[in-house]
Scaffold this active site. Structure first.
Site, PDB file in Angstrom:
ATOM      1  CD  GLN A 100      -2.511  -1.274   2.689  1.00  0.00           C
ATOM      2  OE1 GLN A 100      -2.004  -1.842   3.646  1.00  0.00           O
ATOM      3  NE2 GLN A 100      -3.687  -0.701   2.785  1.00  0.00           N
ATOM      4  CB  VAL A 102       3.020   5.843  -2.811  1.00  0.00           C
ATOM      5  CG1 VAL A 102       1.573   5.387  -2.935  1.00  0.00           C
ATOM      6  CG2 VAL A 102       3.142   6.879  -1.701  1.00  0.00           C
ATOM      7  CG  ASP A 103       7.826   3.706   0.532  1.00  0.00           C
ATOM      8  OD1 ASP A 103       7.996   2.637  -0.096  1.00  0.00           O
ATOM      9  OD2 ASP A 103       7.450   3.743   1.720  1.00  0.00           O
ATOM     10  CG  HIS A 118      -2.814   2.666  -2.389  1.00  0.00           C
ATOM     11  ND1 HIS A 118      -2.783   2.597  -1.027  1.00  0.00           N
ATOM     12  CD2 HIS A 118      -3.930   2.010  -2.779  1.00  0.00           C
ATOM     13  CE1 HIS A 118      -3.861   1.922  -0.599  1.00  0.00           C
ATOM     14  NE2 HIS A 118      -4.561   1.558  -1.654  1.00  0.00           N
ATOM     15  CB  CYS A 126      -0.347  14.078 -18.538  1.00  0.00           C
ATOM     16  SG  CYS A 126      -1.458  15.242 -19.390  1.00  0.00           S
ATOM     17  CB  SER A 219      -1.164  -2.701   6.849  1.00  0.00           C
ATOM     18  OG  SER A 219      -2.419  -2.120   6.509  1.00  0.00           O
ATOM     19  CB  SER A 220      -3.780   0.130  11.072  1.00  0.00           C
ATOM     20  OG  SER A 220      -3.989   1.087  10.058  1.00  0.00           O
ATOM     21  CG  LEU A 262       7.067  -4.636  10.968  1.00  0.00           C
ATOM     22  CD1 LEU A 262       6.340  -4.030   9.776  1.00  0.00           C
ATOM     23  CD2 LEU A 262       6.649  -6.089  11.171  1.00  0.00           C
TER      24      LEU A 262
HETATM   25 ZN   LIG Z   1      -0.242  15.490 -21.350  1.00  0.00          ZN
END
Ligand SMILES: [Zn+2]
Length: 299
Positions: A100, A102-103, A118, A126, A219-220, A262
């Site tokens: 989950q 996004v890093d 995610h 774009c 994760s919760s 962890l």
């Molecule tokens: Zn564009």
């Protein structure tokens, strides 16, 4: 405590593990988990897709704050937890990772078969022509369009959250897509109010369906977006193990609950089930430190 690690090690040693990871796995990399035990309450309400696309002012505020906070994410490196997952995968025990986060830290640690549920914060899309480009490139364009902006705003909090007054925000200049020349740019992450692409969800369900066990890390399970995979595993009779600091909304479905940091738990687990697998670069595990509280849950 030792008993629970035995149970955990037994499940993981059987192979066919699918990992479902959340913000708690990245906190030790310096990325804040706003819902975790140490996370302060979020100062700003998260941006929704609807507000982002409808309101130019909200978009400008988002990008101005994000332009400053991005540096913190870009600097973050994988921790012992990410490396442990990669080692379990190298040992053939973990088949895939659903994250989950996004890093991008799972792939940075060397994991393959990672579904970034995610999206990724280091990519930009774009909304007009669909062109995907790198955040690094956008960062260079924003620096050029806003000379001196960083220097005048010295209010980036240690956790990457940014305070910006309206005057500063109004002075921030956003840029558009270079591909079509006018499209609105959005980070390639799933915002609140937006749904995860269907094919991505299907891929995750397929992974879970083939799994011998589902291992939830940090994760919760607050958001259904991730929790649904726990529900699916439980429905299929696939054992669910939840390793997270604090209670989760999936605890009722867990065959085993482990409440531990962890970065300490996972290297210990790897040493038990895959001792021969070379550790990825880095390390620095304090092997003497005890793993905190371990709570088995009936199920
Ligand atoms: Zn564009």
């Amino acid at each position: 405590m030792t008993e629970t690690i035995d149970v955990l090690a037994g499940l993981v040693a059987a192979g066919g593990v699918v990992v479902l990871s959340g913000a708690g796995l990245s906190t030790e990399s310096g990325i804040p988990d706003y819902r975790g035990p140490t996370g302060a309450a979020r100062r700003h309400t998260p941006m929704t897709y609807q507000v982002f696309t409808r309101e130019a002012a909200a978009r400008q505020r988002y990008w101005a704050r994000s332009h400053l906070g991005w540096r913190m994410i870009a600097r973050a490196a994988p921790n012992d937890g990410h490396r442990a997952v990669a080692r379990l995968q190298a040992a053939g025990l973990v088949d895939g990772v659903i994250t989950q986060n996004v890093d991008g830290l799972h792939t940075a640690a060397g994991s393959g078969q990672v579904v970034e549920l995610h999206g990724r914060l280091d990519a930009v899309v774009c909304l007009r022509c669909g062109d995907r480009s790198s955040r690094e490139e956008l960062d260079r364009r924003l620096v050029a369009a806003n000379p001196g902006f960083d220097a005048t705003v010295a209010v980036v909090n240690p956790d990457g959250d940014v305070e910006l007054d309206d005057e500063r925000v109004a002075g921030f200049r956003m840029v558009d897509c270079t591909c079509c020349g006018a499209g609105m740019l959005k980070p390639d992450v799933v915002f609140f109010g937006e749904t995860v692409p269907v094919d991505r969800v299907s891929r995750c369900f397929a992974m879970v369906g083939r799994a011998r066990s589902l291992l939830v890390l940090g994760s919760s399970l607050t958001v259904l977006s991730g929790r649904r995979f726990v529900l699916r595993a439980a429905k299929l009779g696939i054992p669910v193990v939840i390793a997270n600091q604090g209670v989760t909304r999936g605890d009722g479905y867990a065959a085993l609950r482990v409440d531990a940091p962890l970065g300490r738990l996972l290297p210990r687990l790897v040493d038990r089930v895959a001792p021969g697998v070379t550790r990825a670069s880095g390390g620095g595990v304090d092997g003497s430190a005890p793993v905190a509280v371990v709570t088995p849950v009936a199920g």
